[in-house]
Design an enzyme around this catalytic site. Sequence first.
Site, PDB file in Angstrom:
ATOM      1  N   CYS A   1      49.110  33.688 -63.563  1.00 19.21           N
ATOM      2  CA  CYS A   1      49.038  32.230 -63.435  1.00 19.21           C
ATOM      3  C   CYS A   1      50.363  31.696 -62.899  1.00 19.21           C
ATOM      4  CB  CYS A   1      48.725  31.602 -64.790  1.00 19.21           C
ATOM      5  SG  CYS A   1      48.630  29.794 -64.726  1.00 19.21           S
ATOM      6  N   PRO A   2      50.385  31.123 -61.699  1.00 17.24           N
ATOM      7  CA  PRO A   2      51.643  30.574 -61.169  1.00 17.24           C
ATOM      8  C   PRO A   2      52.128  29.354 -61.934  1.00 17.24           C
ATOM      9  CG  PRO A   2      49.797  29.997 -59.742  1.00 17.24           C
ATOM     10  CD  PRO A   2      49.273  30.961 -60.752  1.00 17.24           C
TER      11      PRO A   2
END
Length: 265
Positions: free
Chosen positions: A120-121
């Site tokens: 997840c950025p």
Amino acid sequence: MKLRLHFVVDPMGWLCISLVFGIWFYNTLFVPKLVLLPHYDEGHIPWALVVCYYIASALCLMALVRASTADPGRLPVDPHIPHSEREQWELCNKCNLMRPKRSHHCSRCGHCVRRMDHHCPWINNCVGEDNHWLFLQLCFYAQVLSFFTLVLDFCQYYYFQPLTRLDQEKFTTQHELALLRVSALMGVVMLAGMSSLFYTQMAGILSDMTTIEKMSHFSNETFGTKRSWQWALAEVCGTRWKLLWLLPLRSRKPLLASHASRSLL
């Protein structure tokens, strides 16, 4: 128990998590300053409402910090493999290290993660076995805070009594409408995004399928048995105590299946 920290060197991830933190900081600063505190000072709302907003904001921030810095389940270079579990391990063709089945190699982080759901950025970290519960908390508390913010923005103009002791020379007073419109826009975007993400995460947990396994049409033969929602969440959170599912400031330990199953019946 010691909390293991994990930091990912990724400029794009730093930018994404900075945007998330910026949204949190904006609403935590301006919603109390423009809505909660002035109305509390004039006796329009109880102190409990102010406290609840700050508690929701604090829990959201703690979940964000913990989810972004907690070890997602990174595998060591030389793992100890019990003889009875050797058949459940396989060789990663990217880092040439042994890993349990259902692990995945993250090209962004450069290592294998146990039961990796996705990278997840927005938290600049992988979501894996050891921090999935924190990511779930972040989605939940972000929904609560966003909904709380939208309700307060609405009530400021359509429900609360007009304020009488405002300093008209203040920047926040002169630009109140614009500031609250930005807050409401952020609230709508965050509520919609986090609600969708929370739903997909819960669906994956209850069906015992990670996001990567869904995308690759993985057929789960080993873990495909139907489980109750209590056991599914207890396994992810590492405890059968439901109250602890909501607390980010703790560590997670793997849950023994036999003990948990008896406890949740």
